[in-house]
Design a protein around this motif. Structure first.
Motif, PDB file in Angstrom:
ATOM      1  N   VAL A  88       4.086   7.480 -15.269  1.00 38.14           N
ATOM      2  CA  VAL A  88       2.663   8.037 -14.494  1.00 38.14           C
ATOM      3  C   VAL A  88       2.986   9.567 -14.323  1.00 38.14           C
ATOM      4  O   VAL A  88       3.623  10.130 -14.503  1.00 38.14           O
ATOM      5  N   LYS A  89       1.752   9.843 -13.575  1.00 42.07           N
ATOM      6  CA  LYS A  89       1.654  11.340 -13.357  1.00 42.07           C
ATOM      7  C   LYS A  89       0.993  11.551 -11.897  1.00 42.07           C
ATOM      8  O   LYS A  89       0.340  10.831 -11.343  1.00 42.07           O
ATOM      9  N   LEU A 141      -8.154   7.649 -15.469  1.00 50.04           N
ATOM     10  CA  LEU A 141      -6.786   7.215 -15.365  1.00 50.04           C
ATOM     11  C   LEU A 141      -6.330   7.014 -14.074  1.00 50.04           C
ATOM     12  O   LEU A 141      -5.140   6.909 -13.983  1.00 50.04           O
ATOM     13  N   ARG A 142      -7.238   7.152 -13.162  1.00 53.97           N
ATOM     14  CA  ARG A 142      -6.466   6.979 -11.872  1.00 53.97           C
ATOM     15  C   ARG A 142      -6.111   5.267 -11.520  1.00 53.97           C
ATOM     16  O   ARG A 142      -6.584   4.509 -12.112  1.00 53.97           O
ATOM     17  N   PRO A 201       0.877  -1.253  -0.161  1.00 47.00           N
ATOM     18  CA  PRO A 201       0.012  -0.013   0.057  1.00 47.00           C
ATOM     19  C   PRO A 201       0.860   1.260  -0.128  1.00 47.00           C
ATOM     20  O   PRO A 201       1.823   1.409   0.909  1.00 47.00           O
ATOM     21  N   ASN A 202       0.700   2.261  -1.006  1.00 46.70           N
ATOM     22  CA  ASN A 202       1.227   3.472  -0.926  1.00 46.70           C
ATOM     23  C   ASN A 202       2.778   3.347  -1.656  1.00 46.70           C
ATOM     24  O   ASN A 202       3.574   4.320  -1.614  1.00 46.70           O
ATOM     25  N   ILE A 203       3.017   2.106  -2.063  1.00 47.48           N
ATOM     26  CA  ILE A 203       4.425   1.971  -2.761  1.00 47.48           C
ATOM     27  C   ILE A 203       4.229   1.309  -3.981  1.00 47.48           C
ATOM     28  O   ILE A 203       4.070   0.275  -4.094  1.00 47.48           O
ATOM     29  N   ASP A 259      -4.625  14.751  -6.524  1.00 50.22           N
ATOM     30  CA  ASP A 259      -3.510  14.369  -5.663  1.00 50.22           C
ATOM     31  C   ASP A 259      -3.524  12.921  -5.435  1.00 50.22           C
ATOM     32  O   ASP A 259      -2.962  12.466  -4.491  1.00 50.22           O
ATOM     33  N   TYR A 260      -3.871  12.373  -6.741  1.00 51.01           N
ATOM     34  CA  TYR A 260      -3.454  10.566  -6.650  1.00 51.01           C
ATOM     35  C   TYR A 260      -2.669  10.204  -7.728  1.00 51.01           C
ATOM     36  O   TYR A 260      -2.751  11.053  -8.889  1.00 51.01           O
TER      37      TYR A 260
END
Length: 547
Positions: free
Chosen positions: A113-114, A335-336, A102-104, A277-278
Protein backbone atom coordinates in the motif's frame (compact mmCIF):
# COMPACT_ATOMS: atom_id res chain seq x y z
CA UNK A 1 6.71 12.01 8.42
CA UNK A 2 7.02 10.34 11.82
CA UNK A 3 6.50 6.59 11.74
CA UNK A 4 6.31 4.35 14.80
CA UNK A 5 7.19 0.67 14.48
CA UNK A 6 6.11 -1.98 17.00
CA UNK A 7 7.40 -5.53 17.41
CA UNK A 8 5.13 -8.33 18.64
CA UNK A 9 1.93 -6.59 19.78
CA UNK A 10 0.29 -9.56 21.55
CA UNK A 11 -3.04 -7.72 21.70
CA UNK A 12 -1.70 -4.88 23.85
CA UNK A 13 -3.22 -2.08 21.76
CA UNK A 14 -4.09 0.18 24.68
CA UNK A 15 -0.54 0.03 26.00
CA UNK A 16 0.97 0.67 22.59
CA UNK A 17 -1.21 3.71 21.94
CA UNK A 18 -0.51 5.00 25.48
CA UNK A 19 3.20 4.70 24.80
CA UNK A 20 2.80 6.57 21.51
CA UNK A 21 1.03 9.37 23.35
CA UNK A 22 3.93 9.53 25.79
CA UNK A 23 6.42 9.65 22.92
CA UNK A 24 4.47 12.47 21.29
CA UNK A 25 4.51 14.51 24.49
CA UNK A 26 8.27 14.09 24.77
CA UNK A 27 9.10 14.22 21.08
CA UNK A 28 9.04 16.79 18.29
CA UNK A 29 5.48 16.10 17.16
CA UNK A 30 2.67 13.63 16.57
CA UNK A 31 3.21 10.21 15.04
CA UNK A 32 1.62 9.90 11.59
CA UNK A 33 1.63 6.13 11.16
CA UNK A 34 2.04 2.99 13.28
CA UNK A 35 3.41 -0.20 11.73
CA UNK A 36 3.07 -3.49 13.63
CA UNK A 37 5.24 -6.50 12.77
CA UNK A 38 2.90 -9.35 13.69
CA UNK A 39 1.29 -11.24 16.57
CA UNK A 40 -1.28 -8.45 16.45
CA UNK A 41 -4.12 -10.64 17.82
CA UNK A 42 -7.24 -9.04 16.37
CA UNK A 43 -9.49 -11.03 18.71
CA UNK A 44 -13.17 -10.08 18.49
CA UNK A 45 -14.76 -12.74 20.70
CA UNK A 46 -14.30 -16.10 22.41
CA UNK A 47 -14.46 -18.02 19.12
CA UNK A 48 -11.50 -16.01 17.79
CA UNK A 49 -9.52 -16.91 20.91
CA UNK A 50 -9.91 -20.60 20.10
CA UNK A 51 -8.31 -19.96 16.68
CA UNK A 52 -5.13 -18.57 18.20
CA UNK A 53 -2.19 -21.00 18.39
CA UNK A 54 -1.32 -20.64 22.07
CA UNK A 55 -2.14 -22.87 25.05
CA UNK A 56 -5.68 -22.22 26.36
CA UNK A 57 -4.48 -20.73 29.65
CA UNK A 58 -2.72 -17.95 27.71
CA UNK A 59 -5.73 -17.01 25.61
CA UNK A 60 -6.72 -13.59 26.89
CA UNK A 61 -9.20 -11.21 25.30
CA UNK A 62 -6.91 -8.18 25.66
CA UNK A 63 -8.27 -4.89 24.26
CA UNK A 64 -8.69 -5.19 20.48
CA UNK A 65 -12.43 -5.95 20.76
CA UNK A 66 -13.03 -2.41 22.02
CA UNK A 67 -11.65 -1.00 18.77
CA UNK A 68 -13.63 -3.54 16.76
CA UNK A 69 -16.90 -2.62 18.49
CA UNK A 70 -16.34 1.11 18.09
CA UNK A 71 -16.00 1.74 21.81
CA UNK A 72 -12.53 3.06 21.04
CA UNK A 73 -10.83 4.27 17.86
CA UNK A 74 -7.16 3.95 16.99
CA UNK A 75 -5.64 7.43 17.48
CA UNK A 76 -3.23 6.91 14.58
CA UNK A 77 -3.49 5.00 11.30
CA UNK A 78 -2.24 1.49 12.10
CA UNK A 79 -1.01 -0.99 9.48
CA UNK A 80 -0.01 -4.52 10.49
CA UNK A 81 0.94 -7.97 9.22
CA UNK A 82 0.13 -11.35 10.73
CA UNK A 83 2.50 -13.42 12.84
CA UNK A 84 2.20 -16.89 14.34
CA UNK A 85 -0.09 -16.02 17.26
CA UNK A 86 -3.18 -14.56 15.60
CA UNK A 87 -6.95 -14.85 15.51
CA UNK A 88 -6.44 -16.69 12.23
CA UNK A 89 -10.14 -17.03 11.40
CA UNK A 90 -10.51 -13.24 11.50
CA UNK A 91 -7.48 -12.51 9.33
CA UNK A 92 -8.47 -15.28 6.92
CA UNK A 93 -11.51 -13.21 5.97
CA UNK A 94 -9.12 -10.62 4.48
CA UNK A 95 -6.56 -12.48 2.34
CA UNK A 96 -5.91 -9.36 0.25
CA UNK A 97 -5.97 -7.03 3.22
CA UNK A 98 -8.63 -4.82 4.75
CA UNK A 99 -9.81 -3.01 7.87
CA UNK A 100 -10.08 -5.10 11.02
CA UNK A 101 -11.37 -2.01 12.85
CA UNK A 102 -11.69 1.68 11.99
CA UNK A 103 -8.21 3.08 11.31
CA UNK A 104 -6.53 -0.36 11.70
CA UNK A 105 -5.53 -2.00 8.41
CA UNK A 106 -4.29 -5.55 7.81
CA UNK A 107 -1.93 -5.97 4.83
CA UNK A 108 -3.23 -9.46 4.04
CA UNK A 109 -1.27 -12.63 3.30
CA UNK A 110 1.04 -10.31 1.38
CA UNK A 111 0.42 -6.77 0.26
CA UNK A 112 1.66 -3.34 -0.77
CA UNK A 113 0.00 0.00 0.00
CA UNK A 114 0.99 3.65 -0.06
CA UNK A 115 0.69 6.34 2.56
CA UNK A 116 1.82 9.91 1.85
CA UNK A 117 3.81 8.58 -1.06
CA UNK A 118 5.67 6.02 1.08
CA UNK A 119 5.42 2.52 -0.37
CA UNK A 120 4.87 -0.12 2.33
CA UNK A 121 4.94 -3.86 1.67
CA UNK A 122 4.71 -6.88 3.89
CA UNK A 123 4.21 -10.62 4.21
CA UNK A 124 2.32 -12.34 7.02
CA UNK A 125 3.18 -15.51 8.89
CA UNK A 126 6.39 -17.45 9.43
CA UNK A 127 8.33 -19.86 7.23
CA UNK A 128 8.05 -23.65 7.41
CA UNK A 129 9.51 -25.63 4.54
CA UNK A 130 7.02 -28.51 4.58
CA UNK A 131 4.05 -26.16 4.11
CA UNK A 132 5.75 -23.67 1.81
CA UNK A 133 4.63 -25.25 -1.48
CA UNK A 134 1.04 -25.91 -0.44
CA UNK A 135 -2.01 -23.86 -1.30
CA UNK A 136 -4.16 -22.00 1.22
CA UNK A 137 -6.33 -25.00 2.11
CA UNK A 138 -7.09 -24.29 5.79
CA UNK A 139 -10.46 -23.05 7.03
CA UNK A 140 -12.20 -22.82 10.41
CA UNK A 141 -12.86 -24.73 12.54
CA UNK A 142 -9.17 -25.60 12.55
CA UNK A 143 -7.76 -28.88 13.81
CA UNK A 144 -4.53 -29.14 15.85
CA UNK A 145 -2.53 -29.18 12.61
CA UNK A 146 -4.25 -26.45 10.58
CA UNK A 147 -4.33 -24.03 13.51
CA UNK A 148 -0.56 -23.90 12.97
CA UNK A 149 -0.21 -24.35 9.22
CA UNK A 150 -2.69 -21.51 8.56
CA UNK A 151 0.02 -18.96 9.41
CA UNK A 152 2.86 -20.60 7.47
CA UNK A 153 4.15 -18.56 4.52
CA UNK A 154 3.37 -20.00 1.07
CA UNK A 155 5.42 -19.78 -2.11
CA UNK A 156 2.59 -18.07 -4.02
CA UNK A 157 2.86 -14.95 -1.80
CA UNK A 158 6.64 -14.79 -2.19
CA UNK A 159 6.25 -15.32 -5.93
CA UNK A 160 3.81 -12.39 -6.21
CA UNK A 161 6.09 -10.09 -4.25
CA UNK A 162 9.03 -11.06 -6.46
CA UNK A 163 7.13 -9.70 -9.47
CA UNK A 164 7.52 -6.18 -8.05
CA UNK A 165 9.95 -3.97 -9.97
CA UNK A 166 9.35 -0.52 -8.51
CA UNK A 167 11.26 0.50 -5.34
CA UNK A 168 9.86 -0.39 -1.92
CA UNK A 169 10.41 2.05 0.94
CA UNK A 170 9.37 -0.13 3.90
CA UNK A 171 8.88 -3.88 4.16
CA UNK A 172 7.45 -5.82 7.11
CA UNK A 173 7.91 -9.47 8.01
CA UNK A 174 7.27 -11.32 11.24
CA UNK A 175 10.30 -13.62 11.21
CA UNK A 176 13.74 -12.31 10.29
CA UNK A 177 15.36 -12.77 6.89
CA UNK A 178 17.96 -15.49 7.18
CA UNK A 179 21.57 -14.20 7.47
CA UNK A 180 20.58 -10.65 8.44
CA UNK A 181 22.40 -11.11 11.76
CA UNK A 182 25.71 -11.11 9.86
CA UNK A 183 25.16 -7.42 9.01
CA UNK A 184 24.73 -6.09 12.53
CA UNK A 185 26.27 -6.45 15.97
CA UNK A 186 26.16 -10.23 16.10
CA UNK A 187 28.34 -10.29 19.19
CA UNK A 188 25.85 -8.18 21.14
CA UNK A 189 22.93 -10.23 19.83
CA UNK A 190 24.48 -13.46 21.11
CA UNK A 191 25.30 -11.79 24.39
CA UNK A 192 21.61 -11.01 24.90
CA UNK A 193 20.28 -14.24 23.34
CA UNK A 194 22.97 -16.86 23.72
CA UNK A 195 20.55 -19.65 22.76
CA UNK A 196 20.61 -18.31 19.16
CA UNK A 197 24.28 -19.20 18.83
CA UNK A 198 23.90 -22.59 17.14
CA UNK A 199 21.43 -21.31 14.55
CA UNK A 200 23.53 -18.21 13.88
CA UNK A 201 26.73 -20.21 13.46
CA UNK A 202 24.95 -22.71 11.19
CA UNK A 203 23.23 -19.84 9.34
CA UNK A 204 19.81 -21.43 9.89
CA UNK A 205 18.16 -18.71 11.99
CA UNK A 206 15.45 -16.82 10.14
CA UNK A 207 13.43 -17.27 6.97
CA UNK A 208 15.10 -18.09 3.64
CA UNK A 209 11.96 -16.89 1.84
CA UNK A 210 12.25 -13.50 3.56
CA UNK A 211 15.95 -13.44 2.70
CA UNK A 212 15.07 -14.05 -0.94
CA UNK A 213 12.64 -11.13 -0.85
CA UNK A 214 15.23 -8.91 0.82
CA UNK A 215 17.70 -9.60 -1.98
CA UNK A 216 15.05 -8.97 -4.65
CA UNK A 217 13.18 -5.97 -3.25
CA UNK A 218 16.10 -4.15 -1.58
CA UNK A 219 13.78 -1.90 0.46
CA UNK A 220 15.09 1.14 2.27
CA UNK A 221 13.79 -0.20 5.59
CA UNK A 222 12.92 -3.73 6.72
CA UNK A 223 11.20 -4.28 10.08
CA UNK A 224 10.64 -7.61 11.86
CA UNK A 225 9.72 -9.07 15.27
CA UNK A 226 9.20 -12.73 16.33
CA UNK A 227 12.49 -13.37 18.19
CA UNK A 228 11.73 -10.92 21.01
CA UNK A 229 14.93 -8.92 20.87
CA UNK A 230 15.92 -5.58 19.43
CA UNK A 231 18.52 -5.88 16.71
CA UNK A 232 19.68 -3.48 14.00
CA UNK A 233 21.67 -4.15 10.85
CA UNK A 234 22.72 -2.38 7.69
CA UNK A 235 22.82 -4.54 4.57
CA UNK A 236 24.60 -3.13 1.55
CA UNK A 237 23.31 -4.67 -1.67
CA UNK A 238 25.34 -5.15 -4.81
CA UNK A 239 24.42 -2.89 -7.71
CA UNK A 240 22.56 -4.68 -10.49
CA UNK A 241 24.54 -2.84 -13.18
CA UNK A 242 27.93 -1.16 -13.05
CA UNK A 243 26.45 2.26 -13.66
CA UNK A 244 23.89 2.01 -10.86
CA UNK A 245 24.29 3.07 -7.24
CA UNK A 246 24.20 0.16 -4.80
CA UNK A 247 21.18 0.20 -2.48
CA UNK A 248 21.26 -0.41 1.26
CA UNK A 249 18.58 -1.77 3.60
CA UNK A 250 18.30 -0.61 7.20
CA UNK A 251 16.99 -3.57 9.18
CA UNK A 252 15.44 -3.37 12.62
CA UNK A 253 13.85 -6.10 14.71
CA UNK A 254 11.93 -5.18 17.85
CA UNK A 255 10.91 -6.90 21.08
CA UNK A 256 7.45 -7.75 22.37
CA UNK A 257 5.17 -5.32 24.19
CA UNK A 258 6.26 -5.50 27.82
CA UNK A 259 7.56 -2.90 30.30
CA UNK A 260 11.23 -2.00 29.88
CA UNK A 261 11.50 -3.86 26.59
CA UNK A 262 12.53 -2.35 23.24
CA UNK A 263 9.21 -2.96 21.51
CA UNK A 264 8.61 0.46 19.94
CA UNK A 265 10.68 2.74 17.72
CA UNK A 266 9.87 6.17 16.27
CA UNK A 267 11.68 7.36 13.16
CA UNK A 268 11.50 10.00 10.49
CA UNK A 269 10.71 8.75 6.99
CA UNK A 270 10.99 10.93 3.90
CA UNK A 271 7.64 11.32 2.17
CA UNK A 272 6.03 13.18 -0.70
CA UNK A 273 4.44 16.37 0.75
CA UNK A 274 2.05 16.51 -2.22
CA UNK A 275 0.82 12.91 -1.73
CA UNK A 276 -2.57 12.33 -0.07
CA UNK A 277 -2.69 11.71 3.68
CA UNK A 278 -4.91 8.64 3.38
CA UNK A 279 -4.12 5.00 2.64
CA UNK A 280 -3.89 4.11 -1.05
CA UNK A 281 -3.75 0.89 -3.02
CA UNK A 282 -0.54 0.33 -4.96
CA UNK A 283 -1.22 0.07 -8.68
CA UNK A 284 1.70 -2.24 -9.43
CA UNK A 285 0.61 -4.65 -6.69
CA UNK A 286 -3.02 -4.63 -7.84
CA UNK A 287 -1.89 -5.44 -11.37
CA UNK A 288 0.20 -8.36 -10.11
CA UNK A 289 -2.76 -9.68 -8.07
CA UNK A 290 -4.93 -9.61 -11.17
CA UNK A 291 -2.27 -11.26 -13.35
CA UNK A 292 -1.65 -14.09 -10.85
CA UNK A 293 -5.32 -14.76 -10.10
CA UNK A 294 -5.25 -18.06 -12.04
CA UNK A 295 -2.45 -19.33 -9.79
CA UNK A 296 -4.73 -19.53 -6.74
CA UNK A 297 -4.51 -22.95 -5.08
CA UNK A 298 -6.82 -24.00 -2.23
CA UNK A 299 -5.57 -27.56 -1.83
CA UNK A 300 -2.93 -29.07 0.41
CA UNK A 301 -1.10 -30.47 -2.59
CA UNK A 302 2.50 -29.46 -3.21
CA UNK A 303 3.14 -27.32 -6.27
CA UNK A 304 5.83 -25.14 -7.81
CA UNK A 305 5.63 -21.62 -9.10
CA UNK A 306 6.01 -21.02 -12.86
CA UNK A 307 9.58 -20.41 -13.97
CA UNK A 308 11.56 -20.16 -17.15
CA UNK A 309 12.50 -23.83 -17.35
CA UNK A 310 10.65 -24.92 -20.49
CA UNK A 311 7.72 -26.34 -18.51
CA UNK A 312 5.54 -23.25 -18.32
CA UNK A 313 4.06 -21.08 -21.05
CA UNK A 314 4.15 -18.04 -18.76
CA UNK A 315 6.43 -17.24 -15.86
CA UNK A 316 6.71 -13.45 -15.85
CA UNK A 317 3.74 -11.85 -14.08
CA UNK A 318 5.29 -8.45 -13.50
CA UNK A 319 3.14 -5.41 -14.19
CA UNK A 320 3.47 -3.73 -17.59
CA UNK A 321 2.57 -0.08 -18.13
CA UNK A 322 -0.37 -1.15 -20.29
CA UNK A 323 -1.67 -3.59 -17.68
CA UNK A 324 -1.38 -1.01 -14.90
CA UNK A 325 -3.27 1.49 -17.03
CA UNK A 326 -6.09 -1.03 -17.51
CA UNK A 327 -6.36 -1.69 -13.79
CA UNK A 328 -6.33 2.03 -13.05
CA UNK A 329 -9.21 2.52 -15.46
CA UNK A 330 -11.05 -0.38 -13.82
CA UNK A 331 -10.81 1.52 -10.54
CA UNK A 332 -11.89 4.81 -12.15
CA UNK A 333 -8.43 6.24 -11.38
CA UNK A 334 -9.29 6.16 -7.67
CA UNK A 335 -6.68 4.29 -5.60
CA UNK A 336 -7.98 5.37 -2.21
CA UNK A 337 -8.56 2.43 0.12
CA UNK A 338 -12.28 2.76 0.96
CA UNK A 339 -13.20 3.09 4.63
CA UNK A 340 -15.63 0.20 4.35
CA UNK A 341 -15.05 -1.62 7.61
CA UNK A 342 -18.03 -3.60 8.81
CA UNK A 343 -18.64 -5.86 11.79
CA UNK A 344 -18.77 -9.48 10.62
CA UNK A 345 -18.84 -11.30 13.96
CA UNK A 346 -20.38 -10.73 17.37
CA UNK A 347 -18.19 -8.66 19.64
CA UNK A 348 -17.06 -9.83 23.06
CA UNK A 349 -19.25 -8.66 25.90
CA UNK A 350 -17.57 -8.92 29.32
CA UNK A 351 -20.97 -9.10 31.00
CA UNK A 352 -22.19 -11.98 28.81
CA UNK A 353 -19.38 -14.45 28.13
CA UNK A 354 -20.09 -16.97 25.37
CA UNK A 355 -17.60 -19.80 25.71
CA UNK A 356 -19.44 -22.05 23.24
CA UNK A 357 -19.61 -19.53 20.38
CA UNK A 358 -19.65 -21.38 17.05
CA UNK A 359 -16.78 -21.03 14.59
CA UNK A 360 -17.90 -20.00 11.11
CA UNK A 361 -15.94 -19.73 7.86
CA UNK A 362 -17.01 -16.22 6.83
CA UNK A 363 -16.93 -14.27 3.60
CA UNK A 364 -16.02 -10.67 4.40
CA UNK A 365 -17.86 -7.95 2.42
CA UNK A 366 -14.61 -5.95 2.15
CA UNK A 367 -12.96 -8.83 0.31
CA UNK A 368 -16.06 -9.35 -1.84
CA UNK A 369 -16.03 -5.70 -2.86
CA UNK A 370 -12.29 -5.67 -3.52
CA UNK A 371 -12.37 -8.84 -5.64
CA UNK A 372 -15.38 -7.64 -7.65
CA UNK A 373 -13.73 -4.31 -8.36
CA UNK A 374 -10.44 -5.87 -9.44
CA UNK A 375 -11.94 -8.91 -11.12
CA UNK A 376 -10.16 -11.54 -9.03
CA UNK A 377 -11.24 -14.53 -6.92
CA UNK A 378 -11.83 -14.53 -3.18
CA UNK A 379 -9.77 -17.42 -1.81
CA UNK A 380 -12.47 -18.11 0.77
CA UNK A 381 -15.15 -18.44 -1.90
CA UNK A 382 -12.95 -20.97 -3.70
CA UNK A 383 -12.49 -22.87 -0.45
CA UNK A 384 -16.22 -22.99 0.22
CA UNK A 385 -16.97 -24.14 -3.33
CA UNK A 386 -14.35 -26.85 -3.01
CA UNK A 387 -15.97 -28.11 0.19
CA UNK A 388 -19.45 -28.05 -1.33
CA UNK A 389 -18.44 -29.78 -4.55
CA UNK A 390 -16.41 -32.58 -3.07
CA UNK A 391 -17.95 -32.98 0.40
CA UNK A 392 -14.47 -33.68 1.71
CA UNK A 393 -14.29 -31.48 4.79
CA UNK A 394 -13.30 -34.32 7.11
CA UNK A 395 -11.10 -35.89 4.48
CA UNK A 396 -9.19 -32.63 4.00
CA UNK A 397 -8.50 -32.42 7.73
CA UNK A 398 -7.19 -35.99 7.88
CA UNK A 399 -5.00 -35.36 4.85
CA UNK A 400 -3.65 -32.21 6.47
CA UNK A 401 -2.76 -34.04 9.66
CA UNK A 402 -0.54 -36.34 7.65
CA UNK A 403 1.01 -33.67 5.44
CA UNK A 404 1.73 -31.01 8.03
CA UNK A 405 3.14 -33.37 10.60
CA UNK A 406 5.23 -35.46 8.26
CA UNK A 407 8.15 -33.12 8.09
CA UNK A 408 10.94 -35.62 7.78
CA UNK A 409 11.21 -34.89 4.08
CA UNK A 410 11.99 -31.42 2.78
CA UNK A 411 9.15 -30.20 0.60
CA UNK A 412 10.39 -26.90 -0.68
CA UNK A 413 13.38 -25.60 -2.55
CA UNK A 414 14.89 -24.72 0.84
CA UNK A 415 16.72 -27.52 2.59
CA UNK A 416 16.15 -26.44 6.17
CA UNK A 417 13.41 -25.11 8.38
CA UNK A 418 14.54 -21.82 9.77
CA UNK A 419 11.92 -20.11 11.88
CA UNK A 420 12.12 -23.02 14.30
CA UNK A 421 14.60 -22.60 17.12
CA UNK A 422 16.07 -25.96 17.96
CA UNK A 423 17.45 -24.61 21.21
CA UNK A 424 15.27 -23.78 24.20
CA UNK A 425 14.31 -20.11 24.37
CA UNK A 426 14.36 -19.05 28.04
CA UNK A 427 12.47 -15.89 27.07
CA UNK A 428 9.33 -17.98 26.65
CA UNK A 429 7.03 -19.75 29.07
CA UNK A 430 8.02 -23.37 29.60
CA UNK A 431 5.61 -26.23 30.19
CA UNK A 432 5.90 -27.25 33.82
CA UNK A 433 2.52 -28.92 34.25
CA UNK A 434 2.32 -32.69 33.86
CA UNK A 435 -1.18 -32.41 32.44
CA UNK A 436 -0.18 -30.17 29.52
CA UNK A 437 -1.48 -31.90 26.43
CA UNK A 438 0.08 -32.07 22.99
CA UNK A 439 -1.72 -28.92 21.86
CA UNK A 440 -0.18 -26.91 24.64
CA UNK A 441 3.37 -27.35 23.44
CA UNK A 442 2.93 -24.11 21.48
CA UNK A 443 4.46 -21.48 23.77
CA UNK A 444 2.74 -18.21 24.41
CA UNK A 445 3.29 -14.50 24.74
CA UNK A 446 4.65 -14.23 28.22
CA UNK A 447 7.97 -13.50 29.79
CA UNK A 448 9.59 -15.21 32.75
CA UNK A 449 12.58 -12.88 32.79
CA UNK A 450 11.12 -9.39 32.69
CA UNK A 451 13.82 -7.15 34.16
CA UNK A 452 13.07 -5.21 37.29
CA UNK A 453 13.92 -1.55 36.77
CA UNK A 454 13.44 1.19 39.30
CA UNK A 455 11.34 4.03 37.88
CA UNK A 456 13.08 7.32 37.32
CA UNK A 457 11.93 10.32 39.33
CA UNK A 458 11.23 12.12 36.07
CA UNK A 459 9.00 9.41 34.68
CA UNK A 460 5.30 10.09 34.31
CA UNK A 461 3.04 8.43 36.83
CA UNK A 462 0.82 6.71 34.26
CA UNK A 463 1.35 3.15 33.02
CA UNK A 464 3.03 4.28 29.80
CA UNK A 465 5.98 5.65 31.70
CA UNK A 466 7.27 2.15 32.34
CA UNK A 467 7.63 1.67 28.58
CA UNK A 468 10.53 4.07 28.60
CA UNK A 469 12.65 2.72 25.77
CA UNK A 470 11.25 4.65 22.82
CA UNK A 471 14.07 6.00 20.68
CA UNK A 472 14.62 7.61 17.34
CA UNK A 473 15.59 4.71 15.09
CA UNK A 474 19.04 5.51 13.70
CA UNK A 475 20.72 5.77 17.09
CA UNK A 476 20.21 2.05 17.44
CA UNK A 477 21.43 1.43 13.93
CA UNK A 478 25.13 1.63 14.64
CA UNK A 479 26.91 -1.39 13.23
CA UNK A 480 30.06 -2.07 15.21
CA UNK A 481 33.17 -2.39 13.09
CA UNK A 482 34.59 -5.28 15.11
CA UNK A 483 31.53 -7.37 14.39
CA UNK A 484 30.99 -6.54 10.74
CA UNK A 485 34.58 -7.33 9.91
CA UNK A 486 33.51 -10.93 9.62
CA UNK A 487 30.27 -10.25 7.76
CA UNK A 488 29.72 -11.24 4.13
CA UNK A 489 29.46 -7.61 3.14
CA UNK A 490 32.65 -6.42 4.76
CA UNK A 491 34.62 -9.28 3.29
CA UNK A 492 33.74 -7.84 -0.08
CA UNK A 493 34.79 -4.38 1.03
CA UNK A 494 31.23 -3.09 1.02
CA UNK A 495 30.87 -2.26 4.69
CA UNK A 496 33.95 -1.64 6.76
CA UNK A 497 33.78 0.99 9.48
CA UNK A 498 30.99 1.64 11.90
CA UNK A 499 28.01 3.23 10.20
CA UNK A 500 25.75 5.77 11.86
CA UNK A 501 22.71 6.35 9.68
CA UNK A 502 21.32 9.49 11.30
CA UNK A 503 21.65 11.52 14.48
CA UNK A 504 20.45 9.96 17.69
CA UNK A 505 18.07 11.75 19.98
CA UNK A 506 16.54 9.94 22.94
CA UNK A 507 12.91 10.83 23.53
CA UNK A 508 13.30 10.27 27.24
CA UNK A 509 14.96 13.00 29.25
CA UNK A 510 16.60 10.52 31.61
CA UNK A 511 18.68 7.69 30.10
CA UNK A 512 16.88 4.42 30.56
CA UNK A 513 18.48 1.92 32.87
CA UNK A 514 19.27 -1.37 31.18
CA UNK A 515 19.91 -4.13 33.65
CA UNK A 516 19.33 -7.86 33.23
CA UNK A 517 17.76 -7.32 29.81
CA UNK A 518 21.15 -6.29 28.45
CA UNK A 519 23.04 -9.26 29.79
CA UNK A 520 22.64 -12.99 29.98
CA UNK A 521 21.21 -13.68 33.47
CA UNK A 522 23.49 -15.68 35.71
CA UNK A 523 20.68 -18.01 36.62
CA UNK A 524 17.90 -19.13 34.30
CA UNK A 525 14.79 -20.99 35.31
CA UNK A 526 15.78 -24.57 34.74
CA UNK A 527 13.53 -26.67 32.54
CA UNK A 528 12.40 -29.81 34.27
CA UNK A 529 13.84 -32.96 32.81
CA UNK A 530 10.46 -34.21 31.66
CA UNK A 531 9.96 -31.02 29.67
CA UNK A 532 13.37 -31.35 28.07
CA UNK A 533 12.18 -34.72 26.85
CA UNK A 534 8.97 -33.18 25.56
CA UNK A 535 10.84 -30.54 23.60
CA UNK A 536 13.23 -33.13 22.22
CA UNK A 537 10.37 -35.31 21.06
CA UNK A 538 7.92 -32.80 19.63
CA UNK A 539 7.50 -32.29 15.92
CA UNK A 540 9.21 -29.24 14.42
CA UNK A 541 5.78 -27.72 13.97
CA UNK A 542 5.84 -27.02 17.69
CA UNK A 543 9.35 -25.59 17.61
CA UNK A 544 8.44 -22.95 15.06
CA UNK A 545 5.86 -21.45 17.38
CA UNK A 546 8.10 -20.51 20.25
CA UNK A 547 8.17 -16.78 19.58
Amino acid sequence: MRVAVAGCCHGELDKIYETLALAERRGPGPVDLLLCCGDFQAVRNEADLRCMAVPPKYRHMQTFYRYYSGEKKAPVLTVFIGGNHEASNHLQELPYGGWVAPNIYYLGLAGVVKYRGVRIGGISGIFKSHDYRKGHFEYPPYNPSTIRSIYHVRNIEVYKLKQLKQPIDIFLSHDWPRSIYHYGNKKQLLKMKSFFRQEVENNTLGSPAASELLEHLKPTYWFSAHLHVKFAALMQHQAADKGQTAKATKFLALDKCLPHRDFLQVLEIEHDPSAPDYLEYDIEWLTILKATNDLINVTGSLWNMPENNGLHTKWDYSATEEAMKEVLEKLNHDLRVPCNFSVTAACYDPTKPQTQMQLVHRINPQTTEFCAQLGITDINVSLQKSKEEHHLCGEYEEQDDVESNNSGEDRSEYNTDTSALSSINPDEIMLDEEEEDEDNIVTAHSDTNTPSIEPSLNQASDFSASFSDVRILPGSMIVSSDDTSGSPTSREGKLGEAVEVENEKDLTEVPSKRLSDEHEPEQRKKIKRRNQAIYAAVDDDDDDDVA
